[in-house]
Design a protein around this motif. Sequence first.
Motif, PDB file in Angstrom:
ATOM      1  N   VAL A 716      44.454 -32.151  45.341  1.00 41.39           N
ATOM      2  CA  VAL A 716      43.215 -31.380  45.352  1.00 41.39           C
ATOM      3  C   VAL A 716      43.213 -30.424  44.160  1.00 41.39           C
ATOM      4  O   VAL A 716      44.206 -29.719  43.939  1.00 41.39           O
ATOM      5  N   LEU A 717      42.100 -30.430  43.402  1.00 40.88           N
ATOM      6  CA  LEU A 717      41.909 -29.492  42.285  1.00 40.88           C
ATOM      7  C   LEU A 717      40.990 -28.374  42.777  1.00 40.88           C
ATOM      8  O   LEU A 717      39.828 -28.622  43.123  1.00 40.88           O
ATOM      9  N   VAL A 718      41.483 -27.131  42.825  1.00 42.09           N
ATOM     10  CA  VAL A 718      40.720 -25.970  43.297  1.00 42.09           C
ATOM     11  C   VAL A 718      40.252 -25.158  42.085  1.00 42.09           C
ATOM     12  O   VAL A 718      41.088 -24.764  41.254  1.00 42.09           O
ATOM     13  N   ILE A 729      42.802 -20.283  49.073  1.00 39.37           N
ATOM     14  CA  ILE A 729      42.550 -21.712  49.239  1.00 39.37           C
ATOM     15  C   ILE A 729      43.793 -22.518  48.882  1.00 39.37           C
ATOM     16  O   ILE A 729      44.162 -23.470  49.597  1.00 39.37           O
ATOM     17  N   VAL A 730      44.444 -22.157  47.795  1.00 43.04           N
ATOM     18  CA  VAL A 730      45.649 -22.881  47.366  1.00 43.04           C
ATOM     19  C   VAL A 730      46.731 -22.788  48.430  1.00 43.04           C
ATOM     20  O   VAL A 730      47.366 -23.789  48.811  1.00 43.04           O
ATOM     21  N   GLU A 731      46.913 -21.583  48.963  1.00 46.91           N
ATOM     22  CA  GLU A 731      47.970 -21.381  49.967  1.00 46.91           C
ATOM     23  C   GLU A 731      47.683 -22.165  51.237  1.00 46.91           C
ATOM     24  O   GLU A 731      48.569 -22.805  51.808  1.00 46.91           O
ATOM     25  N   VAL A 732      46.424 -22.143  51.698  1.00 50.37           N
ATOM     26  CA  VAL A 732      46.063 -22.857  52.932  1.00 50.37           C
ATOM     27  C   VAL A 732      46.249 -24.351  52.758  1.00 50.37           C
ATOM     28  O   VAL A 732      46.807 -25.044  53.634  1.00 50.37           O
ATOM     29  N   VAL A 740      48.214 -29.313  45.346  1.00 51.12           N
ATOM     30  CA  VAL A 740      47.097 -28.494  44.889  1.00 51.12           C
ATOM     31  C   VAL A 740      47.294 -28.101  43.424  1.00 51.12           C
ATOM     32  O   VAL A 740      48.375 -27.635  43.043  1.00 51.12           O
ATOM     33  N   LEU A 741      46.233 -28.330  42.623  1.00 49.12           N
ATOM     34  CA  LEU A 741      46.140 -27.807  41.261  1.00 49.12           C
ATOM     35  C   LEU A 741      45.000 -26.787  41.244  1.00 49.12           C
ATOM     36  O   LEU A 741      43.996 -26.963  41.948  1.00 49.12           O
ATOM     37  N   SER A 742      45.106 -25.710  40.438  1.00 52.68           N
ATOM     38  CA  SER A 742      44.079 -24.665  40.473  1.00 52.68           C
ATOM     39  C   SER A 742      43.669 -24.255  39.061  1.00 52.68           C
ATOM     40  O   SER A 742      44.452 -24.361  38.117  1.00 52.68           O
TER      41      SER A 742
END
Length: 834
Positions: A716-718, A729-732, A740-742
């Motif tokens: 998932v890219l946030v 969002i990244v932590e959840v 997760v990428l942000s």
Amino acid sequence: MRVRLERLTHLTPLTIALLYVLVGILWAFFSDRLLFTLVSNPHLQLALYTFKGWGFIFLTAALLYAAIRRSQTVARRAKNTLAENEERLRLALEGSNEGLWEWRPENDHLYASGRNLTLLGYDQDEFTVTPEIWGALIHPEDRVRVQRTLSRLRDGRLQAFRVEYRARAKDGGYRWLLCRGKVTDQTRAGVPRRVLGTQVDITSRRLMEAELRESEERFRALIEASPDMVFLLDREERVLYVNAASARTFGLLPEQMVGMKQGDIFPPGTASRQSAAIQSLFRGGGGVCSEMEKVVARQTLWIETFLVPVKGRDGEVISVLGVSRDITERRRAEAALREAYRKTAEILETISDGFFTLDGAMTIRAFNKAAERMLGCSSEEAVGRPLLEVFPALRESVFEQKIRRALDARETVLFEAELDRPPFEDWFDVRVFPMREGISVFFGVTTERKRLESRLAQIQRVEAVGRLAGGIAHDFNNQLAAILGYNELLAGDLPESHPGWKRIVQIRKAAERAAMLTRQLLAFGRRQVLEPAVLDLNLVVTELSDMLRRMAGEDVEIVMSLAPELRCVRVDRAQLEQALVSMAANARDAMPEGGRLVIETRNVALDEPYCRRHVDVAPGRYVLLTISDTGCGMDETTLQHVFEPFYTTKQAGRSTGLGLSLTYGFVTQSKGHMTVESKHGHGSRFFIYLPQVAGMAPVGAADESGPPGRPSPATVLVVEDEEIVRRLIVEVLEEAGYTVLSADNGAEAVRIAETHSGALDLLVTDVFMPQMGGRQLAARLRQMRPGIGVLFISGYPKDSIQAAGALEPEIQLLHKPFVPTDLVRRVRETLKRR
């Protein structure tokens, strides 16, 4: 005796003296001879002789006295008559538009009447006119010419003159004057001693002459450039002149056509008809208009020709001017034009303004039909009578003041004012224009427009506060998302037996109440994220009836009148229920001693006239929800502010003043319309119009999703510009098992998508971000990574995301603030749908 004395006054002094000598000699000779003949006594002769001498002296003295007195009387009368004639002449000149002047070249003395100054805009006594002062007023380009004329007059070479020149006016501009003068007294050598003359303003004439010259030039250019055929014929029907269009029509040069006759140009039949029309003009007939068919380049055209006589100075016709034009298209359009004219005439009859004219004494001279209708007075009753006599309600009003100002100042006056005097209790828009002998007045009733302007101003005030509230709620939602998210993560890390568990619960409740407040603010600003569905309004009201009865109390009777075949509507059910509850609570507060609350539904259609009176609604079919109470009602002031936010008539602490504002915002965002009727002491009645939905059945409540299960592996890219929300969002998602990428902006997210070697399964992005928004970012990544899922998150106005009031089916949106379980559930759902 009197006649003889009058004759005596006409004799010259020498004649009178000779007559006196003759009479004296005759008297002395004959009286002495008679005396000596009749009287012989020397002493008596001496006495009579002495008496005769004294008598002669007294008699002649009396005669001279009478003659001189009569002469003086006649001279005095002549002098008075001359003075009166001169005064009449002066008054005549002063009363005309001409200024009188007198110039004595011997001493260069100049007398000019006050009219000479007023011609240039000066006051009559503003300054004394001298040759030097007046010469300075003459335009420099005309000064030499005027001085040359005066020099010739001074030298005796001119006895009369006429000169036109420009003189500087008081306003700084120049006006054209016509000066005429004549020598009335001169020396034996012919040198003038007295010159009389007049001056008149000819500025308008000079302007007209200049315009005439320009008009002639324009006319000549127009004739040559005209697409119409223009030609000139002599008595023998030969062509004297043709323009370029005429030559082009016949495929010849203009010089080739000059000299041709009608038979050389037209077929025999057409030439014969043309010839008869031309000769009738030379015989003194009037203008002739004819239409004829002509084949040009194998096409039949309709040509219209106008022939008019051209007369010389003696009135004799010297030539015939003709103008021809192609009217084929005009003939085709005549039917459509007649129909358009008929419709235009009907429109003008329905929208015409009132109109009347007044003379200088404010007497009505014209009165149209619209004025009769608006003012309730026929033209027969109004024309010829003073305005204030016909309409006494206008006396000492703003209308009388403005009309008198237009009459006195001879200027245009435009104004809008309210007249609150029967029978004219309306707003009027009035335009007053000066005329030569009075004024013309155009007017219309604008009461309805003023009411709509007031309504529109109220709507704009509500919109402005709504935009402010929506902006605040957006920023607040970002913080609430972090508070609720981390609060839920913290609650998941601690057992319920932990001492801080109750505090975590209170934090969650406070955050949820704050989230509810932001939703209310967004609802008021018409920026909440609606989830509309097709509903049966009767069913919603019926299911909510028990709650409404409990809220109203035992003293309030609730009556429902629901239409049996009510059409469906498409609205957000939660917002609709909140509106019903809020309005029922207001009705209960308006009936502290009990009363009656009536809820009605029915199908209605709003037509054009209604929508012209209410600018915030479009014509169409609607479902009408009416909520009436028998409470205390509202006064006019309260009605003007009833939908404004934070406006309340309740005691402090009992109301936020947002209830009706939120309802109004929800209805408007649902493309509906809301109005209210109320009168102090007679209750209130609210009308809510919601658009009908044809051919769709109402839907039931959505199924509740169960808790999310274990996710399948996915990357998932946030993308979120608010750091605390991005971290949450990244932590959840990482705790939920996702890779997760942000990124904090769209450009960085694009770089990550370009450099990341693995798969990208889902994009979770905020809708509004600097530089590149979420919609643009999603479009870029779908091109780079086909098949990638997209989940939008936003606490910002929904109407900025899409133009419609509902989400598009392919767009997944998670509204801020959210809790981690909702985030994980929506991520899983989006991954399944891609």
